[in-house]
Design an enzyme around this catalytic site. Structure first.
Site, PDB file in Angstrom:
ATOM      1  N   LYS A 106       0.847  -1.190   0.000  1.00 32.25           N
ATOM      2  CA  LYS A 106       0.000   0.000   0.000  1.00 32.25           C
ATOM      3  C   LYS A 106       0.880   1.235   0.000  1.00 32.25           C
ATOM      4  CE  LYS A 106      -3.484  -2.607   2.535  1.00 32.25           C
ATOM      5  NZ  LYS A 106      -4.100  -2.891   3.849  1.00 32.25           N
ATOM      6  N   GLY A 134      -7.458  -4.363   2.354  1.00 35.03           N
ATOM      7  CA  GLY A 134      -8.432  -4.538   3.429  1.00 35.03           C
ATOM      8  C   GLY A 134      -7.763  -4.645   4.779  1.00 35.03           C
ATOM      9  N   ALA A 138      -0.853  -9.252   9.098  1.00 34.64           N
ATOM     10  CA  ALA A 138      -0.281 -10.566   8.814  1.00 34.64           C
ATOM     11  C   ALA A 138      -0.260 -11.460  10.046  1.00 34.64           C
ATOM     12  CB  ALA A 138       1.136 -10.391   8.266  1.00 34.64           C
ATOM     13  N   LYS A 189      -4.626   5.785   4.426  1.00 34.11           N
ATOM     14  CA  LYS A 189      -4.959   5.448   5.822  1.00 34.11           C
ATOM     15  C   LYS A 189      -3.695   5.292   6.666  1.00 34.11           C
ATOM     16  CE  LYS A 189      -3.793   0.910   5.406  1.00 34.11           C
ATOM     17  NZ  LYS A 189      -2.888   0.093   6.239  1.00 34.11           N
ATOM     18  N   THR A 246      -5.805  -0.024  11.204  1.00 31.25           N
ATOM     19  CA  THR A 246      -4.451   0.522  11.209  1.00 31.25           C
ATOM     20  C   THR A 246      -4.280   1.578  12.287  1.00 31.25           C
ATOM     21  OG1 THR A 246      -4.434   0.140   8.821  1.00 31.25           O
ATOM     22  CG2 THR A 246      -2.633   1.414   9.712  1.00 31.25           C
ATOM     23  N   ARG A 253       2.404  -0.935  12.368  1.00 37.79           N
ATOM     24  CA  ARG A 253       3.714  -0.272  12.442  1.00 37.79           C
ATOM     25  C   ARG A 253       3.563   1.244  12.279  1.00 37.79           C
ATOM     26  NH1 ARG A 253       5.825  -3.307   7.065  1.00 37.79           N
ATOM     27  NH2 ARG A 253       4.734  -4.956   8.135  1.00 37.79           N
ATOM     28  N   VAL A 277       9.428  -1.337   7.465  1.00 31.08           N
ATOM     29  CA  VAL A 277       9.079  -0.188   6.629  1.00 31.08           C
ATOM     30  C   VAL A 277       7.775   0.431   7.113  1.00 31.08           C
ATOM     31  CG1 VAL A 277       8.450   0.570   4.307  1.00 31.08           C
ATOM     32  CG2 VAL A 277      10.301  -1.092   4.623  1.00 31.08           C
ATOM     33  N   GLU A 279       5.072   2.525   5.960  1.00 30.46           N
ATOM     34  CA  GLU A 279       4.593   2.983   4.661  1.00 30.46           C
ATOM     35  C   GLU A 279       4.050   4.415   4.700  1.00 30.46           C
ATOM     36  OE1 GLU A 279       5.167   1.321   2.059  1.00 30.46           O
ATOM     37  OE2 GLU A 279       4.838  -0.831   2.298  1.00 30.46           O
TER      38      GLU A 279
END
Length: 336
Positions: A106, A134, A138, A189, A246, A253, A277, A279
């Site tokens: 993303k 979505g 993980a 997001k 999120t 993260r 990372v 994002e």
């Protein structure tokens, strides 16, 4: 049974390898990092990024791009967004006409303002490019906790093929033609999640987070719809659903990095501490650039950028958001 290649052996790549193997498909996972390939072959587990999730002996791991991509029914591109273009360049020689590639990262490319599917289509014109988005950490997918996502593609046939390959009793997949809306929701997001994390780091409560989530989806929606996305997408799993998870999850993260910045860490210190990372940091500047291009007001994302790149204290950013000029919540509603 489908032959599937996963390009990228991070937490999400390994989680999807787990799902595909469980569904009875042949799975080959590629990583550019030799030590990572060796660890996965030996331990059948990503000790750093997805600990506790054991990967079947049937899954193959390789550092050879050709082995993981040629002759596949489905290729999953699971590298971090900042490596999408360079990895697509490496992948291109091994791609046949109409090869299905599903992007699962993303982000928005800062220099070009392109979505990840647009990057892949530019680098690999022969490919049939799709996306999977979505609310799907993980860590929970690897534990087989019920999860719902959306497969987006240019054609119904491609989306339904991805749906069929991935779906099982704990991994539900919907389909959508609105690839742009899905990708914008998924990328932006992450920037709002940084803000939510900053609020947590400052010790603010549920009221603050609810406001950030709600006003955040409003910002994302204004931009996405102006760019041609569908409003329904932003109200669904790849919009508000992905934003909620999120902003709120301990696995996020982006939220964790924001929380550290709320406690006084610099952006770089926070990213070093997260060790993965983040994002949202890479999408933040692109989000502002898109807002300027389409003349869309994005006050939350603007303040996040100032904290990230201008060393503005997070507390001052929140105060400025609260003291903005008086507004009506929905400009389309009229008084009687």
């Amino acid at each position: 049974m489908a032959k599937t290649g996963i390009i990228g052996a991070g937490s999400w790549g390994c989680a999807l390898a787990y799902v595909l193997d469980k569904n009875g498909h042949e799975v080959t996972v590629w990583s550019i990092v030799e030590d990572e390939v060796s660890m996965l072959k030996e331990c059948r587990e990503h000790k750093d990024k997805l600990p506790g999730v054991k990967l079947s002996e049937k899954i193959s791991f390789t550092g050879n791009m050709k082995e993981a991509s040629e002759g596949m029914d489905l290729i999953v591109l699971a590298v971090p967004s900042v490596y999408t273009r360079s990895t697509a360049e490496m992948l291109k020689p091994h791609i046949r006409q109409n090869q299905i590639i599903v992007s699962v990262a993303k982000g928005i490319e800062e220099g070009t303002l392109m979505t990840l599917s647009e990057i892949i289509e530019e680098e690999i014109p022969a490919a049939d490019v799709a996306v999977l988005c979505g609310p799907s950490h993980a860590e929970e997918v690897g534990k087989e906790l019920p999860t719902a996502l959306v497969a987006g593609a240019r054609t119904r046939k491609t989306a339904e093929f991805i749906q069929k390959v991935l779906m099982n009793e704990v991994f539900r997949v919907y389909t959508s033609p609105d690839v742009l809306g899905m990708e914008l929701g998924g990328a932006l997001k992450n920037v709002i999640a940084l803000a939510a994390g900053m609020a947590d780091g400052l010790g603010y409560g549920d009221n603050t987070k609810a406001a950030l989530i709600t006003r955040g989806i409003t910002e994302i929606g204004r931009l996405a719809v102006t760019m041609g996305a569908k409003e329904e997408t932003l109200h669904g799993l790849t919009g508000i659903g992905d934003l909620i998870v999120t902003c709120a999850s301990r696995h996020s993260r982006n939220r964790k990095a924001g929380m550290l910045m709320g406690k006084g860490y610099t952006m770089q210190q926070a990213m070093d501490e997260v060790k993965m990372v983040v994002e949202g940091v890479y999408s933040a500047k692109a989000a502002i650039a898109l807002g300027e291009k389409y003349q869309i007001s994005m006050p939350i994302i603007e303040q996040v950028n100032r904290v990230l790149f201008e060393n503005k204290p997070a507390k001052d950013a929140v105060k400025e958001l609260m003291l903005r000029d008086k507004k009506t919540e929905h400009t389309t509603l009229e008084w009687e």
